[in-house]
Write an enzyme that holds these catalytic residues in place. Structure first.
Site, PDB file in Angstrom:
ATOM      1  N   LYS A  32      -0.049  22.103  39.595  1.00 57.39           N
ATOM      2  CA  LYS A  32       0.500  20.818  39.816  1.00 57.39           C
ATOM      3  C   LYS A  32       1.007  20.626  41.103  1.00 57.39           C
ATOM      4  CE  LYS A  32       4.866  20.607  38.605  1.00 57.39           C
ATOM      5  NZ  LYS A  32       5.678  20.251  39.926  1.00 57.39           N
TER       6      LYS A  32
ATOM      7  N   GLU B  31       2.623  17.630  44.001  1.00 56.25           N
ATOM      8  CA  GLU B  31       3.416  16.557  44.208  1.00 56.25           C
ATOM      9  C   GLU B  31       3.011  15.385  44.976  1.00 56.25           C
ATOM     10  OE1 GLU B  31       7.348  17.778  45.800  1.00 56.25           O
ATOM     11  OE2 GLU B  31       7.542  19.310  44.251  1.00 56.25           O
TER      12      GLU B  31
ATOM     13  N   GLU C 295      10.017  12.983  37.286  1.00 53.82           N
ATOM     14  CA  GLU C 295      11.293  13.637  37.719  1.00 53.82           C
ATOM     15  C   GLU C 295      12.492  12.647  38.217  1.00 53.82           C
ATOM     16  OE1 GLU C 295      13.573  17.538  39.746  1.00 53.82           O
ATOM     17  OE2 GLU C 295      11.388  17.227  39.815  1.00 53.82           O
TER      18      GLU C 295
END
Length: 263
Positions: A111, A113, A180
């Site tokens: 993952k 960002e 998020e």
């Protein structure tokens, strides 16, 4: 879940995806026999397990160590590992080396960002056989640029950017993305318009699934009480009470008893 293809299958079947962030073999072993679908080895390990003030302090060796530990505890569970700060901003070759090390440590996918400025990295990783999960909204590695841990996408312009970035991630080959700390209506709108699943944290119930840090949902840290992290256990209180009972038993003394003494 056994492979990343199960993410798209869950999305097609409208079956909510349950992810948990864990960092070590013991906790991973518990998650592995639970009803959770997958484990994220998050760079939040730097804060939760190592006491740093931000995820920026997570290093590649640290992420390798914890990914390998989680894999040993959960040998048959789908594991996603975070790419630590800086590893995907130095070009596709450095990023590929870092991602490969995490995969070799036991991850099924990585993952990273954001998307702006490293589109070529995402494409390169995906084309090289490394599954990529995105992460939009509050991106903790950019906390200094964002001015702190705060909700993202509140303005129309900011919401549109997250929406655009989500579509870019999808077009670049990401198999899913975390959303998020974005408004629930923004997260729901993004989810509706994507074909890949979204995993929410502090983003409402309109996403394709949810993720919580295991120590948060177990209530192990009495100083960290984010609104979005529901506590399913008073872990801090229960553990503290157990430690105090142990101390009392030793001093009484009620521990050890004859039955607890090795012959």
């Amino acid at each position: 879940m056994k492979t990343i293809l199960d993410f798209s299958r869950a999305r097609r079947e409208d079956r909510p995806i349950v992810m948990v962030t864990a960092y070590d073999a013991l906790m991973a072993r518990i998650v592995a026999v639970s009803e959770a679908d997958a484990i994220l080895v998050g760079d939040s390990v730097a804060m939760v397990m190592h006491g740093f003030s931000s995820t920026v302090e997570a290093t590649l060796p640290m992420m390798e160590l914890h990914t390998a530990s989680v894999r040993r505890g959960a040998p048959d569970t789908l594991i996603v590992a975070d790419m630590p700060f800086g590893t995907f901003r130095q070009g596709k070759h450095v990023a590929t080396e870092a991602a490969s090390r995490l995969m070799q440590a036991g991850a099924n996918a990585i993952k990273l960002e954001g998307v702006s400025g490293h589109e070529d990295v995402i494409t390169h990783l995906v084309e090289g056989g490394i599954p990529v999960m995105g992460h939009l909204g509050l991106t903790p590695q950019s906390v200094h640029q964002l001015g702190g841990y705060r909700v993202q996408g509140r303005s129309e312009e900011a919401a549109d950017k997250i929406q655009t970035d989500a579509h870019r991630l999808e077009s670049l080959g990401a198999f899913a993305t975390v959303l998020e700390c974005v408004p629930a209506d923004v997260a729901s709108s993004i989810t509706t318009r994507l074909t890949i699943p979204t995993i929410g944290i502090g983003a409402g119930s309109g996403t394709s699934g949810q993720i919580l840090v295991l120590t948060d949902l177990l209530g192990l840290d009495d100083r960290f009480l984010p609104k979005f992290a529901r506590r399913y256990l008073d872990g801090h209180g229960d553990i503290l009470a157990a430690l105090n009972r142990y101390a009392e038993d030793v001093r009484t003394p009620r521990f050890p008893t004859d039955a607890e003494v090795l012959a």
